[in-house]
Design an enzyme around this catalytic site. Sequence first.
Site, PDB file in Angstrom:
ATOM      1  N   HIS A  10       0.681  -1.588   0.473  1.00 22.28           N
ATOM      2  CA  HIS A  10       0.268  -0.409  -0.200  1.00 22.28           C
ATOM      3  C   HIS A  10       0.666   1.307   0.666  1.00 22.28           C
ATOM      4  O   HIS A  10       1.992   1.103  -0.664  1.00 22.28           O
ATOM      5  CB  HIS A  10      -0.799  -0.122   1.439  1.00 22.28           C
ATOM      6  CG  HIS A  10      -1.873  -1.677   0.875  1.00 22.28           C
ATOM      7  ND1 HIS A  10      -3.079  -1.607   0.852  1.00 22.28           N
ATOM      8  CD2 HIS A  10      -1.688  -2.563   2.411  1.00 22.28           C
ATOM      9  CE1 HIS A  10      -3.488  -2.854   0.659  1.00 22.28           C
ATOM     10  NE2 HIS A  10      -2.387  -3.114   1.180  1.00 22.28           N
ATOM     11  N   GLU A  24      -2.389   0.194   8.126  1.00 23.79           N
ATOM     12  CA  GLU A  24      -1.357  -0.603   7.470  1.00 23.79           C
ATOM     13  C   GLU A  24      -0.232  -0.034   6.925  1.00 23.79           C
ATOM     14  O   GLU A  24       1.484  -0.778   6.545  1.00 23.79           O
ATOM     15  CB  GLU A  24      -1.851  -1.639   6.314  1.00 23.79           C
ATOM     16  CG  GLU A  24      -1.242  -2.727   5.870  1.00 23.79           C
ATOM     17  CD  GLU A  24      -2.021  -4.041   4.877  1.00 23.79           C
ATOM     18  OE1 GLU A  24      -1.167  -4.745   3.984  1.00 23.79           O
ATOM     19  OE2 GLU A  24      -2.808  -3.547   4.712  1.00 23.79           O
ATOM     20  N   HIS A  79       2.933  -7.314   4.067  1.00 17.41           N
ATOM     21  CA  HIS A  79       1.373  -6.767   4.544  1.00 17.41           C
ATOM     22  C   HIS A  79       1.290  -6.699   6.169  1.00 17.41           C
ATOM     23  O   HIS A  79       1.448  -7.594   7.032  1.00 17.41           O
ATOM     24  CB  HIS A  79       0.864  -7.160   3.585  1.00 17.41           C
ATOM     25  CG  HIS A  79       1.243  -6.992   1.929  1.00 17.41           C
ATOM     26  ND1 HIS A  79      -0.524  -6.042   1.419  1.00 17.41           N
ATOM     27  CD2 HIS A  79       1.404  -6.994   1.354  1.00 17.41           C
ATOM     28  CE1 HIS A  79       0.104  -5.110   0.317  1.00 17.41           C
ATOM     29  NE2 HIS A  79       1.394  -6.316   0.355  1.00 17.41           N
ATOM     30  N   GLU A 143       1.989 -11.930   5.988  1.00 13.59           N
ATOM     31  CA  GLU A 143       1.050 -11.067   5.748  1.00 13.59           C
ATOM     32  C   GLU A 143       1.093 -10.878   8.260  1.00 13.59           C
ATOM     33  O   GLU A 143       1.081 -11.687   8.543  1.00 13.59           O
ATOM     34  CB  GLU A 143      -0.422 -11.726   6.503  1.00 13.59           C
ATOM     35  CG  GLU A 143      -1.408 -11.149   4.973  1.00 13.59           C
ATOM     36  CD  GLU A 143      -1.536 -10.309   4.706  1.00 13.59           C
ATOM     37  OE1 GLU A 143      -1.216  -9.354   5.257  1.00 13.59           O
ATOM     38  OE2 GLU A 143      -1.820 -10.057   3.130  1.00 13.59           O
TER      39      GLU A 143
END
Length: 266
Positions: A10, A24, A79, A143
């Site tokens: 992102h 995030e 992430h 993640e």
Amino acid sequence: MVKIFIDPGHGGTDSGATGNGLLEKDVTLAIAKRVQNLLENEYSNATVRMSRTGDQTVSLGKRTQDANAWGADYYLSIHINAGGGTGYEDYIFDKLSDTSKTAQLRNTIHAEIVKTNDLKNRGKKKANFHVLRETKMSSMLTENGFIDNAADAAKMKVSAWIDNVARGHVNGLAVALGLKKKSSPPPSGVLYRVVTGSFTVRTNADEQIAMLKAHGFDSFIDTFTMNGVTYFRVITGSFKDKSNADKQVGDLKKVGVDSFLIVINE
């Protein structure tokens, strides 16, 4: 040299998942920058390129195109999860077999990450994510906890936890890719510190640190007194290798932050 492309998920107008006062995009950049720093400082045969070094908007296509054009040997996308769960998991492309080179590399990296991240191990998974599908080299997406889980998010707010997560990623990359520790350590006794401000009011220094953090740069305050006046100096990086300090100055300049180096004896 082993070319490692680090992709903080992102950025810019895309905040990614949100929760518990966190974005995030900020957490992924903090982890990624530490991964980059550790790789560049500790390994002689690793070279790193980042998909972004600040709070920029970068499309998925641009990220994978850059990695492919550079000829990266490995693509690591970092992430933070969301959706009501807790813990750590990682992904490779779902069309790959469990005996593929990518799967074997992931197995090694996964094992090292879960040693240091203090999160529930949710396992090794597969998905049809763009960054896994469109990369020409082996790739993996991690993640690192759930931002909407209070316990996971509390860890994300602690610098030492970010350091541990980054260390796990680096340890895994080093074992999987055969990275070599630098044979001779940098000259001892000297540190190159990147200074991004010096203030006589502590709150001004704190505001500078918050601004730098928003751009993905962690900082700390060095307090000193000169001619009876106390100064709060903001340090955004402390390096034994001057080339890494110079690179930090360049990265700061890209986001509009002026800085300079000071040399201190340890």
